[in-house]
Structures are given as structure tokens and as C-alpha cells.
Design an enzyme around this catalytic site. Structure first.
Site, PDB file in Angstrom:
ATOM      1  N   TYR A 470       0.863  -1.177   0.000  1.00 65.51           N
ATOM      2  CA  TYR A 470       0.000   0.000   0.000  1.00 65.51           C
ATOM      3  C   TYR A 470       0.904   1.234   0.000  1.00 65.51           C
ATOM      4  O   TYR A 470       0.875   2.054   0.914  1.00 65.51           O
ATOM      5  CB  TYR A 470      -0.950  -0.003   1.208  1.00 65.51           C
TER       6      TYR A 470
HETATM    7  C1  LIG Z   1      -6.886  -1.888  -7.608  1.00 63.88           C
HETATM    8  C2  LIG Z   1      -5.836  -2.430  -6.692  1.00 63.88           C
HETATM    9  C3  LIG Z   1      -6.141  -3.512  -5.869  1.00 63.88           C
HETATM   10  C4  LIG Z   1      -5.193  -4.058  -5.021  1.00 63.88           C
HETATM   11  N1  LIG Z   1      -5.523  -5.123  -4.238  1.00 63.88           N
HETATM   12  C5  LIG Z   1      -4.585  -5.687  -3.452  1.00 63.88           C
HETATM   13  C6  LIG Z   1      -4.873  -6.838  -2.651  1.00 63.88           C
HETATM   14  O1  LIG Z   1      -5.987  -7.356  -2.657  1.00 63.88           O
HETATM   15  N2  LIG Z   1      -3.885  -7.347  -1.884  1.00 63.88           N
HETATM   16  C7  LIG Z   1      -2.635  -6.802  -1.846  1.00 63.88           C
HETATM   17  O2  LIG Z   1      -1.769  -7.331  -1.162  1.00 63.88           O
HETATM   18  N3  LIG Z   1      -2.343  -5.703  -2.564  1.00 63.88           N
HETATM   19  C8  LIG Z   1      -3.277  -5.146  -3.362  1.00 63.88           C
HETATM   20  N4  LIG Z   1      -2.950  -4.048  -4.107  1.00 63.88           N
HETATM   21  C9  LIG Z   1      -1.602  -3.505  -4.017  1.00 63.88           C
HETATM   22  C10 LIG Z   1      -0.658  -4.274  -4.933  1.00 63.88           C
HETATM   23  O3  LIG Z   1      -0.334  -5.515  -4.350  1.00 63.88           O
HETATM   24  C11 LIG Z   1       0.628  -3.473  -5.131  1.00 63.88           C
HETATM   25  O4  LIG Z   1       0.343  -2.239  -5.711  1.00 63.88           O
HETATM   26  C12 LIG Z   1       1.634  -4.255  -5.981  1.00 63.88           C
HETATM   27  O5  LIG Z   1       2.921  -3.760  -5.754  1.00 63.88           O
HETATM   28  C13 LIG Z   1       1.266  -4.163  -7.439  1.00 63.88           C
HETATM   29  O6  LIG Z   1       2.100  -4.921  -8.244  1.00 63.88           O
HETATM   30  P1  LIG Z   1       2.241  -4.487  -9.770  1.00 63.88           P
HETATM   31  O7  LIG Z   1       3.238  -5.380 -10.408  1.00 63.88           O
HETATM   32  O8  LIG Z   1       0.891  -4.386 -10.375  1.00 63.88           O
HETATM   33  O9  LIG Z   1       2.764  -3.010  -9.601  1.00 63.88           O
HETATM   34  P2  LIG Z   1       3.933  -2.129 -10.209  1.00 63.88           P
HETATM   35  O10 LIG Z   1       3.435  -0.730 -10.079  1.00 63.88           O
HETATM   36  O11 LIG Z   1       4.351  -2.598 -11.542  1.00 63.88           O
HETATM   37  O12 LIG Z   1       5.126  -2.365  -9.198  1.00 63.88           O
HETATM   38  C14 LIG Z   1       5.051  -2.086  -7.809  1.00 63.88           C
HETATM   39  C15 LIG Z   1       6.453  -2.054  -7.208  1.00 63.88           C
HETATM   40  O13 LIG Z   1       7.115  -3.291  -7.447  1.00 63.88           O
HETATM   41  C16 LIG Z   1       8.269  -3.096  -8.276  1.00 63.88           C
HETATM   42  N5  LIG Z   1       8.289  -4.170  -9.266  1.00 63.88           N
HETATM   43  C17 LIG Z   1       7.303  -4.464 -10.161  1.00 63.88           C
HETATM   44  N6  LIG Z   1       7.670  -5.510 -10.905  1.00 63.88           N
HETATM   45  C18 LIG Z   1       8.904  -5.883 -10.491  1.00 63.88           C
HETATM   46  C19 LIG Z   1       9.794  -6.906 -10.907  1.00 63.88           C
HETATM   47  N7  LIG Z   1       9.488  -7.742 -11.902  1.00 63.88           N
HETATM   48  N8  LIG Z   1      10.978  -7.010 -10.285  1.00 63.88           N
HETATM   49  C20 LIG Z   1      11.312  -6.163  -9.280  1.00 63.88           C
HETATM   50  N9  LIG Z   1      10.493  -5.174  -8.854  1.00 63.88           N
HETATM   51  C21 LIG Z   1       9.303  -5.034  -9.446  1.00 63.88           C
HETATM   52  C22 LIG Z   1       8.063  -1.745  -8.916  1.00 63.88           C
HETATM   53  O14 LIG Z   1       9.278  -1.176  -9.334  1.00 63.88           O
HETATM   54  C23 LIG Z   1       7.369  -0.983  -7.817  1.00 63.88           C
HETATM   55  O15 LIG Z   1       8.300  -0.565  -6.861  1.00 63.88           O
HETATM   56  C24 LIG Z   1      -3.896  -3.484  -4.969  1.00 63.88           C
HETATM   57  C25 LIG Z   1      -3.594  -2.390  -5.779  1.00 63.88           C
HETATM   58  C26 LIG Z   1      -4.543  -1.861  -6.631  1.00 63.88           C
HETATM   59  C27 LIG Z   1      -4.207  -0.668  -7.497  1.00 63.88           C
END
Ligand SMILES: Cc1cc2nc3c(=O)[nH]c(=O)nc-3n(C[C@H](O)[C@H](O)[C@H](O)COP(=O)(O)OP(=O)(O)OC[C@H]3O[C@@H](n4cnc5c(N)ncnc54)[C@H](O)[C@@H]3O)c2cc1C
Ligand SMILES: *[C@@H]1O[C@H](CO)[C@@H](O)[C@H](O)[C@H]1NC(C)=O
Ligand SMILES: *[C@@H]1O[C@H](CO)[C@@H](O)[C@H](O)[C@H]1NC(C)=O
Ligand SMILES: *[C@@H]1O[C@H](CO)[C@@H](O)[C@H](O)[C@H]1NC(C)=O
Length: 527
Positions: A470
Site C-alpha cells: 500500500y
Molecule cells: C486496484 C488495486 C487492488 C489491489 N488489491 C490488493 C490486494 O488485494 N492485496 C494486496 O496485497 N495488494 C493489493 N494491491 C496492491 C498491490 O499488491 C501493489 O500495488 C503491488 O505492488 C502491485 O504490483 P504491480 O506489479 O501491479 O505493480 P507495479 O506498479 O508494476 O510495481 C510495484 C512495485 O514493485 C516493483 N516491481 C514491479 N515488478 C517488479 C519486478 N518484476 N521485479 C522487481 N520489482 C518489481 C516496482 O518497481 C514498484 O516498486 C492493490 C492495488 C490496486 C491498485
């Protein structure tokens, strides 16, 4: 070429080069660097976008999940790289160092403060969406999942192989595996099975030297760190190997709403004594929202439940443990596990599981989130003060996610995610808005901050805990790339409590030059 057109041509060149000299230099150097490493140099230009390419803007926007960061004034990357192979990732890591530019890694783009694709400094965006293969091995009940896969795709593919296996991760199907699993990951099975990271068995990453390493190659310290410490401080996660978990053929879901006039205070008060202790197969999320009903401002409490079992058993469990909510069989819907996934993702009843394969979210708005941990029940008087404050503040709501069960059994140091035993629930502060313009941003972000300030006496203290996934830049950031230990400790202690020191140790060992960095990355001990 006649005289006029050559003159225009010259003018155009001068104009473009004065606009983007730095950029096009980086583009050329970076492109040549990638090509020099690749056995198929001619294919490289198809994975690289400069701001002048027509594919740049749509590629960037495809995974922007918060409109606050979709403005013309939002700083854009110098380049976008969209690797199609694991080797491409390795070249990108090495070449970003060669051009001495920050690399931001994006998988699903759901970071709440956008730090996977926004930066204060010049940066290259490494976009992982192409690396999203999912392979499920039924005999061992495991799967390899690419970082660019979305949770909905993972759930869908599990469900096509088995009706009695699932995976404990988030409820939003478009969340990316790369960020979610490296940052912890929880969903409605956390009381039964803990976090996503509690089921990670192996991983593949690219480290700062461009090496592709699995668990054995990276060693147990780094493998520990990328299960909750945030991948982006340590390397690029390519994929995770996960263990699937058993789910019953019948899963039951429900949603019950109560306003203040319908005894919400009493029921919410009771919830705090019940939700983390009741049957581990039962997860009762509590949503609290300020609403206007019949012109009266009130607070609505929504209890959204998921039970790993049938409705009859659920009604028994609730009757014995939480009679105040008055759950009846008619309130319940029995479905399959994948049906429950669709329900939690707010799809209409009857939607086919294929809907989970969509890469376009149902809606995208402006938003801000914050988090807290509740360790002692709030008194009824306290709750009433909170309702008053919520109504006064305006639009910000809460999501209370109960802990207990398996969460309390796993030691705080087992993974970097430290908020285990002793927490009744995690609190998410949530506000979304649709009005464009910075005035609206200021207004709603101010609202959520005021509510957060008001909550201080009720929640965990010294440090006030927060959940990495978060993302909340309000709780501390490091200065443009300096990333001092002291700055890192401010937010690091809140996200990781006693695990922060070990993360710093791992960071110092695997990336002493601090190439993998962002606004809230893990610092090294001494630069
Ligand atoms: C609509 C919504 C619902 C959500 N629901 C939940 C939930 O139910 N439970 C929960 O736990 N969380 C939830 N989240 C939060 C979510 O888990 C985090 O935002 C998570 O980091 C998203 O991963 P992403 O790959 O989509 O994000 P990104 O924005 O791509 O990455 C998030 C972070 O991780 C890093 N990162 C991404 N990919 C990699 C990689 N391959 N290697 C190294 N670092 C990387 C990025 O640089 C950044 O710092 C929710 C978020 C949203 C917007
Ligand atoms: C982001 O901004 C662009 C350009 O203004 C716009 O075309 C696009 O629709 C926006 N994205 C979303 C999800 O609204
Ligand atoms: C509220 O609680 C009281 C006493 O516990 C009860 O009599 C009343 O029926 C409840 N009201 C509603 C709407 O549930
Ligand atoms: C969803 O549809 C099923 C079957 O069509 C029905 O039995 C069930 O009551 C519906 N549930 C809801 C919540 O509408």
C-alpha cells in the site's frame, strides 16, 4: 532536394536535436549497448521506445492505474524497454548502468503512488508485461508465473486445471505478479494460508551484474528479501515458483450492509473481537464509508465474507461466533473458488472466468491510499468519534482486513513482511475521485491525511506500521538517488519493523552501488 526543403530539413534537425539532444543520445547509446549484447541485434529496436516513437505513449499509458500520474506534466521516461526474453532483461540492466540512468521496473503498474513508472530523475522504464507465461504442474501442485502476469490470469489458469486448487493472493485481477509477490501479497484466504510470499518456493531474478539467478544461485538471503522486501531494491524478478493451496469445491460469499441507524457501531465493535479469531476458513472484510442516505450523512459498514465451505456450515459458524451480524442462508451465495474470485472482483453474477484474462481494468480513477495496523479494539466511544471525523472529512473510507489464523502462526522474521501475530487487522485508507485537476488532488489527499492523523491514538505506534504494497510516499522518502541509511530507516522501520536491518544487510551485499533504487528502496549501510 531543393533549396527550401533542405533548409526546412536542416531546421527540423536543429529543432529536434535542441529539444531532445540528451534523450536521443541516450537512445542511441542504449540501443547500441543492447545490440552489442544480443545475438540478434536486428530485433532489438522492436523492444525499445524513444519518446518520439508512436508506440511510446500508448505503451506508457497501458499500465498507468492511477490518473494522478497520467498528466502531461507527469515526468515521462527517457526510454521504455519491453523485453521479450529473460536475456533482454539482463541486457537492459547492464545497459542502464552503462548510460548511468535510473531504471524503473513495472509489472502490473498498480503501485498506489506510481513509483514503478514515475520518477523525479531521468529514468528508463523496464516494462515486464511481455514476460507473463504461466505453467502449472498438477502433480506437484506448483506453478511458475512470469512477473508480468496478472493475478486474474493466474487464477484463471489454475481453475482450468483444477477445481480444488487455488492461490492466496490479492482480489484485484489486474494486479501484477512482479510487484504483488515481491511486496507481500494478501487476499481473502490469508487467515487460512497467510500471504502470497508464504507460498513462494523458488524465483528467477536478474541481479545488478546482469546474471539470471534462481533460488540456489541467488542464495537464501536474497531469496528471503524478494519475498516481501520489494523486488525493486534488489534486482528484476523474472518469475516466481509458487505452491498452490487446496480449496473446497464449494466456497460461500456474502455481503451485509449496516448503517449507523442499523446498529453499525455495535456490530463493528463486536467484529474487532471476532474477525481474527473465528474459523480460519472465514474472512470477513469490513468496509467503512461515509455516505448520504435520504439526505442524512451516515457511515455504512459493509461486511464482505468468504468462507471455504458451504452456506449451511457458514451460517452455523456465524451463529455461534458472530450472531450480531445476523447472517442468514439467504444472504449467502455458494459458488466455486473461481466464482468467488469473480465475485470479489465485482463482476456481475454469471460472468465467465475468461473475464479474468482482461488486461483492461473495470475503471481507472484518481486515488490515494494509506495503511495502519490495529492491535487493540477501539471502544464504542472511539468508534463514534471516528464516524464523526469520517463524515466531517468527506470522502475517505476504510477497509479493515482481519488477520489471525495462519497469519499469527508465522514468525515475524520468516519473510520481510513483519506484521503477523498481535494484529487484529490491517486498515487501508482509501479515497478515489474523478475530477481532473490538481485542486481535486490537493483536496482529497488532504482529506486522507487528516483522517490518518486523527487515527494515530487507535493504531500501532513506535513505529506506526504500514504495508509496503500500500505504497505511501507520505511516510518518508529518500532524496533524489542519495538513498541514505537514515532516510531509509524512516519508512523502512514502518514497513518492515525488525526486518529492516536484515534487508539493509542483503542490499549492501547484493547491490552495494545502489543501482536498484527508488523513492522508498532499501538503502545500503553506508554509501
Ligand atoms: C486496484 C488495486 C487492488 C489491489 N488489491 C490488493 C490486494 O488485494 N492485496 C494486496 O496485497 N495488494 C493489493 N494491491 C496492491 C498491490 O499488491 C501493489 O500495488 C503491488 O505492488 C502491485 O504490483 P504491480 O506489479 O501491479 O505493480 P507495479 O506498479 O508494476 O510495481 C510495484 C512495485 O514493485 C516493483 N516491481 C514491479 N515488478 C517488479 C519486478 N518484476 N521485479 C522487481 N520489482 C518489481 C516496482 O518497481 C514498484 O516498486 C492493490 C492495488 C490496486 C491498485
Ligand atoms: C491518459 O491520458 C491520455 C492522454 O491525455 C488519454 O488519452 C488516456 O485516455 C488517459 N488514460 C486513462 C486511463 O484515462
Ligand atoms: C439494534 O439493536 C437493538 C438492541 O440490541 C435491537 O433491538 C434492534 O432490533 C437492532 N436494530 C437493527 C436494525 O438491527
Ligand atoms: C447468482 O446466480 C445463481 C445462478 O444463476 C443464483 O443461484 C444466485 O442466487 C445468484 N446470486 C446472486 C448474489 O445474485
Amino acid at each position: 532536394m531543393d533549396k527550401t526543403s533542405s533548409c526546412n530539413f536542416l531546421f527540423l534537425i536543429l529543432f529536434l536535436s535542441s529539444l531532445s539532444l540528451a534523450c536521443s543520445d541516450t537512445y542511441q547509446t542504449f540501443l547500441q549497448c543492447l545490440q552489442s549484447k544480443s545475438p540478434q541485434p536486428s530485433q532489438i529496436s522492436s523492444i525499445l521506445y524513444a519518446p518520439t516513437n508512436s508506440g511510446f505513449q500508448p505503451t506508457l499509458e497501458s499500465y498507468v492505474r492511477n490518473l494522478r500520474f497520467n498528466r502531461s506534466t507527469t515526468r515521462k521516461p527517457d526510454l521504455i524497454v519491453t523485453p521479450k526474453t529473460e536475456a533482454h532483461v539482463s541486457y537492459a540492466v547492464l545497459c542502464a548502468q552503462a548510460v548511468n540512468t535510473q531504471l524503473k521496473i513495472r509489472s502490473g503498474g498498480h503501485d498506489y503512488d506510481g513509483i514503478s513508472y514515475v520518477s523525479e530523475q531521468p529514468f528508463i522504464l523496464l516494462d515486464m508485461f511481455n514476460l507473463r507465461s504461466i505453467s502449472i504442474d498438477l502433480p506437484t501442485q506448483t506453478a511458475w508465473v512470469g512477473a508480468g502476469a496478472q493475478l486474474g490470469e493466474l487464477y484463471y489458469h489454475i481453475s482450468t486445471k483444477s477445481k480444488t486448487l487455488g492461490f492466496p493472493a490479492g482480489v484485484c485481477p489486474t494486479v501484477g505478479v512482479g510487484g504483488h509477490l515481491s511486496g507481500g501479497g494478501y487476499g481473502n484466504m490469508l487467515r487460512k494460508y497467510g500471504l502470497s510470499v508464504d507460498h513462494v518456493l523458488d524465483a528467477k531474478i536478474v541481479d545488478v551484474k546482469g546474471r539470471i539467478l534462481d533460488r540456489k544461485g541467488m542464495g537464501e538471503d536474497l531469496f528471503w528479501a524478494i519475498r516481501g522486501g520489494g523486488g525493486a531494491s534488489f534486482g528484476v524478478v523474472l518469475s516466481y515458483k509458487i505452491g498452490l493451496v487446496p480449496v473446497p469445491e464449494t466456497v460461500t460469499v456474502f455481503r451485509i450492509e449496516r448503517t449507523l441507524a442499523q446498529n453499525a457501531t455495535e456490530i463493528v465493535y463486536r467484529w474487532q473481537f471476532v474477525a481474527d479469531k473465528i474459523d480460519n476458513g472465514l474472512f470477513i472484510r469490513l468496509l467503512l464509508q461515509p455516505v448520504t442516505l435520504n439526505k442524512v450523512r451516515t457511515v455504512r459498514a459493509s461486511f464482505i465474507g468468504q468462507f471455504l465451505g458451504d452456506a449451511e456450515k457458514l451460517v452455523q459458524v456465524m451463529g455461534a461466533g458472530f450472531p450480531e451480524l445476523g447472517l442468514k442462508k439467504e444472504d449467502c451465495m455458494e459458488t466455486s473458488w473461481i466464482g468467488s474470485v469473480l465475485y470479489w472482483a465485482n463482476f456481475d453474477n454469471g460472468t465467465k472466468p475468461e473475464a479474468l484474462l482482461s488486461r483492461v481494468p473495470n475503471s481507472v480513477s484518481y486515488g490515494k491510499r494509506k495503511s495502519d495496523y490495529l492491535q487493540n479494539p477501539i471502544s464504542k466511544d472511539g468508534l463514534e468519534l471516528i464516524w464523526k471525523k469520517m463524515i466531517e472529512v468527506g470522502k475517505t473510507g476504510f477497509v479493515f482486513n482481519p488477520y489471525g489464523g495462519r497469519m499469527s502462526e508465522i514468525p515475524a522474521g520468516e519473510t520481510p513482511f513483519p506484521h503477523r501475530a498481535g494484529n487484529i487487522c490491517k486498515i487501508q485508507y482509501s479515497v478515489n475521485w474523478d475530477d481532473a485537476g490538481l485542486a481535486a488532488d490537493n483536496e482529497y489527499i488532504d482529506q486522507i491525511r487528516r483522517l490518518y492523523a486523527f487515527m494515530a491514538p487507535f493504531v500501532s505506534k513506535a513505529p506506526r506500521g504500514a504495508y509496503l504494497n500500500y505504497r505511501d510516499l507520505d511516510i518518508g522518502t529518500n532524496q533524489n538517488g542519495k538513498n541514505s541509511y537514515e532516510e531509509g530507516k524512516v519508512y523502512g522501520d514502518k514497513y518492515f519493523l525488525g526486518n529492516f536491518q536484515r534487508l539493509v544487510k542483503v542490499k549492501t551485499m547484493v547491490d552495494p552501488g545502489n543501482f536498484f533504487r527508488n523513492e522508498q528502496s532499501i538503502p545500503t549501510f553506508r554509501a
